[in-house]
Design a protein around this motif. Structure first.
Motif, PDB file in Angstrom:
ATOM      1  N   LEU A  56      -2.488  37.866 -13.343  1.00 13.04           N
ATOM      2  CA  LEU A  56      -1.321  37.761 -12.472  1.00 13.04           C
ATOM      3  C   LEU A  56      -1.609  36.877 -11.259  1.00 13.04           C
ATOM      4  O   LEU A  56      -0.750  36.125 -10.800  1.00 13.04           O
ATOM      5  CB  LEU A  56      -0.895  39.160 -12.013  1.00 13.04           C
ATOM      6  CG  LEU A  56       0.278  39.222 -11.026  1.00 13.04           C
ATOM      7  CD1 LEU A  56       1.574  38.830 -11.720  1.00 13.04           C
ATOM      8  CD2 LEU A  56       0.409  40.607 -10.427  1.00 13.04           C
ATOM      9  N   LEU A  57      -2.832  36.938 -10.768  1.00 15.27           N
ATOM     10  CA  LEU A  57      -3.215  36.152  -9.595  1.00 15.27           C
ATOM     11  C   LEU A  57      -3.467  34.686  -9.928  1.00 15.27           C
ATOM     12  O   LEU A  57      -3.713  33.883  -9.033  1.00 15.27           O
ATOM     13  CB  LEU A  57      -4.468  36.755  -8.949  1.00 15.27           C
ATOM     14  CG  LEU A  57      -4.341  38.200  -8.441  1.00 15.27           C
ATOM     15  CD1 LEU A  57      -5.664  38.685  -7.897  1.00 15.27           C
ATOM     16  CD2 LEU A  57      -3.251  38.301  -7.387  1.00 15.27           C
ATOM     17  N   GLY A  58      -3.409  34.336 -11.220  1.00 10.05           N
ATOM     18  CA  GLY A  58      -3.559  32.940 -11.617  1.00 10.05           C
ATOM     19  C   GLY A  58      -4.984  32.513 -11.884  1.00 10.05           C
ATOM     20  O   GLY A  58      -5.289  31.314 -11.947  1.00 10.05           O
ATOM     21  N   PHE A  59      -5.904  33.495 -12.061  1.00 15.14           N
ATOM     22  CA  PHE A  59      -7.304  33.152 -12.301  1.00 15.14           C
ATOM     23  C   PHE A  59      -7.676  33.183 -13.779  1.00 15.14           C
ATOM     24  O   PHE A  59      -8.814  32.912 -14.142  1.00 15.14           O
ATOM     25  CB  PHE A  59      -8.219  34.091 -11.524  1.00 15.14           C
ATOM     26  CG  PHE A  59      -8.120  33.925 -10.034  1.00 15.14           C
ATOM     27  CD1 PHE A  59      -8.482  32.735  -9.432  1.00 15.14           C
ATOM     28  CD2 PHE A  59      -7.641  34.957  -9.245  1.00 15.14           C
ATOM     29  CE1 PHE A  59      -8.386  32.580  -8.057  1.00 15.14           C
ATOM     30  CE2 PHE A  59      -7.544  34.810  -7.873  1.00 15.14           C
ATOM     31  CZ  PHE A  59      -7.914  33.612  -7.274  1.00 15.14           C
ATOM     32  N   SER A  60      -6.745  33.546 -14.631  1.00 17.13           N
ATOM     33  CA  SER A  60      -6.992  33.526 -16.067  1.00 17.13           C
ATOM     34  C   SER A  60      -5.651  33.417 -16.769  1.00 17.13           C
ATOM     35  O   SER A  60      -4.599  33.556 -16.146  1.00 17.13           O
ATOM     36  CB  SER A  60      -7.746  34.787 -16.526  1.00 17.13           C
ATOM     37  OG  SER A  60      -6.966  35.948 -16.281  1.00 17.13           O
ATOM     38  N   GLY A  61      -5.682  33.157 -18.071  1.00 17.18           N
ATOM     39  CA  GLY A  61      -4.436  33.034 -18.820  1.00 17.18           C
ATOM     40  C   GLY A  61      -3.808  31.665 -18.675  1.00 17.18           C
ATOM     41  O   GLY A  61      -4.435  30.699 -18.209  1.00 17.18           O
ATOM     42  N   ASN A  62      -2.532  31.573 -19.038  1.00 20.13           N
ATOM     43  CA  ASN A  62      -1.829  30.283 -19.054  1.00 20.13           C
ATOM     44  C   ASN A  62      -1.614  29.681 -17.672  1.00 20.13           C
ATOM     45  O   ASN A  62      -1.409  28.479 -17.538  1.00 20.13           O
ATOM     46  CB  ASN A  62      -0.470  30.439 -19.752  1.00 20.13           C
ATOM     47  CG  ASN A  62      -0.612  30.784 -21.214  1.00 20.13           C
ATOM     48  OD1 ASN A  62      -1.601  30.426 -21.850  1.00 20.13           O
ATOM     49  ND2 ASN A  62       0.367  31.498 -21.763  1.00 20.13           N
ATOM     50  N   GLN A  63      -1.604  30.534 -16.632  1.00 17.96           N
ATOM     51  CA  GLN A  63      -1.334  30.040 -15.279  1.00 17.96           C
ATOM     52  C   GLN A  63      -2.600  29.635 -14.527  1.00 17.96           C
ATOM     53  O   GLN A  63      -2.539  29.347 -13.341  1.00 17.96           O
ATOM     54  CB  GLN A  63      -0.580  31.119 -14.482  1.00 17.96           C
ATOM     55  CG  GLN A  63       0.805  31.449 -15.026  1.00 17.96           C
ATOM     56  CD  GLN A  63       1.731  30.240 -15.050  1.00 17.96           C
ATOM     57  OE1 GLN A  63       1.779  29.461 -14.092  1.00 17.96           O
ATOM     58  NE2 GLN A  63       2.453  30.068 -16.146  1.00 17.96           N
ATOM     59  N   THR A  64      -3.751  29.626 -15.219  1.00 24.80           N
ATOM     60  CA  THR A  64      -4.991  29.270 -14.542  1.00 24.80           C
ATOM     61  C   THR A  64      -4.937  27.844 -14.011  1.00 24.80           C
ATOM     62  O   THR A  64      -4.498  26.927 -14.705  1.00 24.80           O
ATOM     63  CB  THR A  64      -6.192  29.379 -15.507  1.00 24.80           C
ATOM     64  OG1 THR A  64      -6.158  30.648 -16.144  1.00 24.80           O
ATOM     65  CG2 THR A  64      -7.503  29.219 -14.767  1.00 24.80           C
ATOM     66  N   GLN A  82       3.208  43.286  -4.672  1.00 23.68           N
ATOM     67  CA  GLN A  82       4.147  42.348  -4.047  1.00 23.68           C
ATOM     68  C   GLN A  82       4.141  40.992  -4.745  1.00 23.68           C
ATOM     69  O   GLN A  82       5.186  40.362  -4.898  1.00 23.68           O
ATOM     70  CB  GLN A  82       3.821  42.188  -2.557  1.00 23.68           C
ATOM     71  CG  GLN A  82       4.455  43.237  -1.658  1.00 23.68           C
ATOM     72  CD  GLN A  82       3.959  44.634  -1.965  1.00 23.68           C
ATOM     73  OE1 GLN A  82       2.761  44.832  -2.120  1.00 23.68           O
ATOM     74  NE2 GLN A  82       4.860  45.595  -2.061  1.00 23.68           N
ATOM     75  N   LEU A  83       2.978  40.546  -5.175  1.00 25.86           N
ATOM     76  CA  LEU A  83       2.924  39.281  -5.915  1.00 25.86           C
ATOM     77  C   LEU A  83       3.662  39.400  -7.243  1.00 25.86           C
ATOM     78  O   LEU A  83       4.314  38.456  -7.693  1.00 25.86           O
ATOM     79  CB  LEU A  83       1.473  38.883  -6.168  1.00 25.86           C
ATOM     80  CG  LEU A  83       0.689  38.385  -4.944  1.00 25.86           C
ATOM     81  CD1 LEU A  83      -0.773  38.196  -5.291  1.00 25.86           C
ATOM     82  CD2 LEU A  83       1.280  37.094  -4.410  1.00 25.86           C
ATOM     83  N   ARG A  84       3.586  40.563  -7.866  1.00 24.83           N
ATOM     84  CA  ARG A  84       4.286  40.783  -9.131  1.00 24.83           C
ATOM     85  C   ARG A  84       5.804  40.709  -8.925  1.00 24.83           C
ATOM     86  O   ARG A  84       6.545  40.234  -9.788  1.00 24.83           O
ATOM     87  CB  ARG A  84       3.894  42.138  -9.712  1.00 24.83           C
ATOM     88  CG  ARG A  84       4.472  42.409 -11.100  1.00 24.83           C
ATOM     89  CD  ARG A  84       4.035  43.755 -11.633  1.00 24.83           C
ATOM     90  NE  ARG A  84       2.632  43.770 -12.014  1.00 24.83           N
ATOM     91  CZ  ARG A  84       1.673  44.451 -11.382  1.00 24.83           C
ATOM     92  NH1 ARG A  84       1.974  45.163 -10.316  1.00 24.83           N
ATOM     93  NH2 ARG A  84       0.423  44.404 -11.797  1.00 24.83           N
ATOM     94  N   GLN A  85       6.277  41.165  -7.785  1.00 25.72           N
ATOM     95  CA  GLN A  85       7.712  41.165  -7.501  1.00 25.72           C
ATOM     96  C   GLN A  85       8.247  39.798  -7.110  1.00 25.72           C
ATOM     97  O   GLN A  85       9.441  39.546  -7.221  1.00 25.72           O
ATOM     98  CB  GLN A  85       8.024  42.120  -6.337  1.00 25.72           C
ATOM     99  CG  GLN A  85       7.804  43.575  -6.612  1.00 25.72           C
ATOM    100  CD  GLN A  85       8.140  44.389  -5.376  1.00 25.72           C
ATOM    101  OE1 GLN A  85       9.223  44.247  -4.789  1.00 25.72           O
ATOM    102  NE2 GLN A  85       7.224  45.238  -4.962  1.00 25.72           N
ATOM    103  N   HIS A  86       7.367  38.939  -6.619  1.00 27.96           N
ATOM    104  CA  HIS A  86       7.835  37.701  -6.007  1.00 27.96           C
ATOM    105  C   HIS A  86       8.654  36.859  -6.977  1.00 27.96           C
ATOM    106  O   HIS A  86       8.192  36.498  -8.056  1.00 27.96           O
ATOM    107  CB  HIS A  86       6.648  36.893  -5.478  1.00 27.96           C
ATOM    108  CG  HIS A  86       7.059  35.642  -4.767  1.00 27.96           C
ATOM    109  ND1 HIS A  86       6.451  34.437  -4.982  1.00 27.96           N
ATOM    110  CD2 HIS A  86       8.046  35.409  -3.876  1.00 27.96           C
ATOM    111  CE1 HIS A  86       7.025  33.515  -4.237  1.00 27.96           C
ATOM    112  NE2 HIS A  86       7.994  34.087  -3.554  1.00 27.96           N
ATOM    113  N   ILE A  87       9.849  36.551  -6.580  1.00 29.79           N
ATOM    114  CA  ILE A  87      10.757  35.752  -7.409  1.00 29.79           C
ATOM    115  C   ILE A  87      10.691  34.313  -6.950  1.00 29.79           C
ATOM    116  O   ILE A  87      11.080  33.982  -5.842  1.00 29.79           O
ATOM    117  CB  ILE A  87      12.211  36.263  -7.303  1.00 29.79           C
ATOM    118  CG1 ILE A  87      12.292  37.719  -7.774  1.00 29.79           C
ATOM    119  CG2 ILE A  87      13.156  35.394  -8.118  1.00 29.79           C
ATOM    120  CD1 ILE A  87      13.636  38.350  -7.536  1.00 29.79           C
TER     121      ILE A  87
END
Length: 462
Positions: A400-408, A86-91
Motif C-alpha cells: 500500500l505504501l508503494g514499496f512493493s507490487g505494481n505501484q513500486t 489514512q493512506l488507504r482512504q486517500h482519494i
C-alpha cells in the motif's frame, strides 16, 4: 459611483486580509488540525529547518496533531498523512504518476509532458518503466560483473580491514546505473568520476537547499548547482544523440529513443533515472549490508536460502523471484532505514480522509517515514526483523505504501535487483561483521542516508 466601487472592493480585500492575519486558526487547510503559518511569506519553512529535516518535522507534526495534519509551505496549504489507515482512504485519481518522481521533477523544474493529460502521462510512464525492465533483463551480466569485481576486492582484504560501505557502494551504484542507463561508454573510471562530480553537486542541493531556502540566499552555491545541472543535461543530450546515431537497442536511453518522446523528455527521464537510481541503489545496499552485519542469524538464514536455490551457481535474473527471504531482508531494510521517508501527490480532485475534506489542488504529503515505524502497524517497529514479512498483513501494508507490487517506484525496483545480486554474491562467499561502538545516524532528506561513513569487516566463509 466608480470611486465608491473601487473603495468597496479595496476595503473588502483589506478586511479579508485582516481576518486571515488576526485569526490564524482560519488559515488552517480546510479546518484540518495542524500548524498555522509562522511567517506570511514562508509559512512553516523555518519550523521545518529548526527540526533538521522534513521527516523530523513530520514526526513532530503527527505527534502533536494526529495522523491527518496540516501545515504551510510558503503560502500553500499542505496536508500530511501519517498512518496506513489514512493512506488507504486517500482519494486521488492521479495513480498514473509516481509520487517520488513527481517530487523530484518538481525540484528540478521539469514540466515537459506534465500537462499532456492522463493518456499522455500513462504512455510516458509505461515507456519509462519498460525501459528500466528491459535494461535489467538485457544487461544482467554487466550488473553481475560489477558486483563480482567489488566482492572480489573485499575478499582479498585481510579479515581485520575496515571497509567503508558508503564510499564503495556509491561507486558500485554509479558504475551500474551509468552503464545500464547510458551504455558502455561509462565502463571506465574517468567517465564515472566526471558523472559523480555533477551528480553529487546536484543531489546535495535537492530537497535541502531548495527546502530551507539557503540555495537562493547563496549566489555561489546556486551558481555551482546550476553549472552542474547544465553540464549533466548537456552530457545526457550528447549521449542520446550518439546512441541514436549508432542505432543500438540495449540500454535505458535506447528504449526511450525508440519511443515518440521528445529530445527534452528523453533527457529529463535519463536525469531522473540516473539521479534517483544511483542514490536509492547506493543507500539500499549500504543499509542492507549494515543491518546484515548486526545479525549473524539473518546472514545464516539468507546463506541457507542461497544454497537451496542457487547451490554453487551464480545468481541469475530468472532465479531472483525464488529468493524470497532475500526479498524480506530488503523489505525490512527499506522499512527500518525509512529509505524514502517522504513522498507527495497533488490532489487533482476534492478528496476526503476520515471527516476531513482535502480540497482540489492541495499538496498531500505521504509521511512514509512516520508510517514505516508506526507501532499500530508494525510490532517492535525499531527492530530489524525480516521475518515480519512472512505475515500477509505486513506485505499488504508495505504494498500500500508503494514499496512493493505494481505501484513500486521504478528506481526502487532497479535498486532491489542490484541489491539482490550484491547480497547473493557476497553472502555466498563472505560473512559481514559490525564494528563495535559504531553508532548509525540518519541524514533524512529525499532518501535516508547515513550521516557518517559506515564501516564493516568481512571474513571468508569456510
Amino acid at each position: 459611483m466608480l470611486d465608491f466601487a473601487i473603495f468597496a472592493v479595496t476595503f473588502v480585500i483589506i478586511l479579508l486580509g485582516a481576518v486571515l492575519y488576526l485569526y490564524p486558526s482560519s488559515r488552517r487547510a480546510s479546518g484540518i488540525p495542524g500548524l498555522n503559518p509562522a511567517d506570511e511569506k514562508d509559512g512553516n519553512l523555518q519550523d521545518i529547518v529548526n527540526k533538521g529535516s522534513l521527516h523530523e518535522f513530520l514526526v513532530s507534526l503527527h505527534e502533536d496533531f494526529g495522523s491527518v495534519a496540516s501545515f504551510w509551505f510558503g503560502r500553500r496549504p499542505v496536508v500530511s498523512l501519517g498512518s496506513v489507515n489514512q493512506l488507504r482512504q486517500h482519494i486521488n485519481p492521479n495513480h498514473t504518476t509516481d509520487s517520488f518522481e513527481t517530487m523530484l521533477k518538481s525540484l528540478l523544474g521539469y514540466q515537459s509532458g506534465m500537462g499532456g493529460g492522463a493518456i499522455e502521462t500513462v504512455r510516458r510512464k509505461k515507456v519509462y518503466e519498460s525501459a528500466i525492465n528491459d535494461t535489467l533483463k538485457n544487461n544482467f551480466p554487466i550488473m553481475l560483473k560489477v558486483v563480482e569485481e567489488l566482492v572480489g576486492k573485499w575478499k582479498s582484504f585481510p579479515d581485520a580491514q575496515h571497509i567503508p560501505l558508503c564510499a564503495h557502494l556509491l561507486g558500485l551504484s554509479m558504475k551500474t546505473v551509468t552503464q545500464l542507463a547510458l551504455g558502455e561508454g561509462f565502463g571506465g573510471d574517468t567517465e564515472v568520476i566526471s558523472f559523480r562530480k555533477n551528480h553529487d553537486a546536484i543531489w546535495s542541493e535537492i530537497g535541502k537547499g531548495y527546502l530551507d531556502g539557503s540555495l537562493e540566499k547563496s549566489p555561489s552555491r546556486k551558481g555551482h548547482y546550476e553549472k552542474a545541472l547544465a553540464e549533466m543535461e548537456s552530457m545526457l543530450l550528447s549521449v542520446a544523440k550518439e546512441r541514436k546515431a549508432q542505432g543500438k537497442q540495449t540500454v535505458f536511453v535506447d528504449t526511450l529513443l525508440q519511443s515518440s518522446l521528445t529530445e527534452r523528455q528523453i533527457m529529463e527521464d535519463c536525469m531522473v533515472f540516473t539521479l534517483a537510481g544511483c542514490i536509492i541503489t547506493a543507500n539500499l545496499c549500504t543499509w542492507a549490508l549494515h543491518f546484515l552485519s548486526t545479525s549473524e542469524e539473518v546472514q545464516d538464514k539468507l546463506y541457507q536460502e542461497l544454497q537451496d536455490v542457487l547451490g554453487s551457481d551464480k545468481v541469475s535474473f530468472d532465479k531472483i523471484p525464488q529468493l524470497r527471504y532475500c526479498q524480506q531482508v530488503l523489505n525490512e531494510t527499506v522499512r527500518t532505514a525509512k529509505l524514502t521517508p517522504v513522498a507527495a501527490r497533488l490532489q487533482e480532485v476534492e478528496g476526503k480522509v476520515d471527516q476531513h475534506v482535502i480540497p482540489k489542488e492541495t499538496l498531500v504529503i505521504y509521511a512514509l517515514g512516520v508510517v514505516l515505524q508506526d507501532s499500530d502497524t508494525w510490532s517492535t517497529p525499531y527492530r530489524f526483523d525480516p521475518d515480519r514479512f512472512e505475515e500477509e498483513s505486513a506485505r499488504k501494508s508495505f504494498c500500500l505504501l508503494g514499496f512493493s507490487g505494481n505501484q513500486t517506484c521504478p528506481e526502487l525496483r532497479f535498486a532491489y535487483t542490484v541489491a539482490t545480486v550484491l547480497l547473493s554474491t557476497l553472502v555466498q562467499q563472505l560473512k559481514l561483521h559490525q564494528l563495535k561502538g559504531q553508532v548509525m545516524e540518519v541524514r533524512s532528506e529525499l532518501v535516508a542516508t547515513p550521516k557518517d561513513e559506515t564501516w564493516v569487516t568481512v571474513s571468508k566463509r569456510s
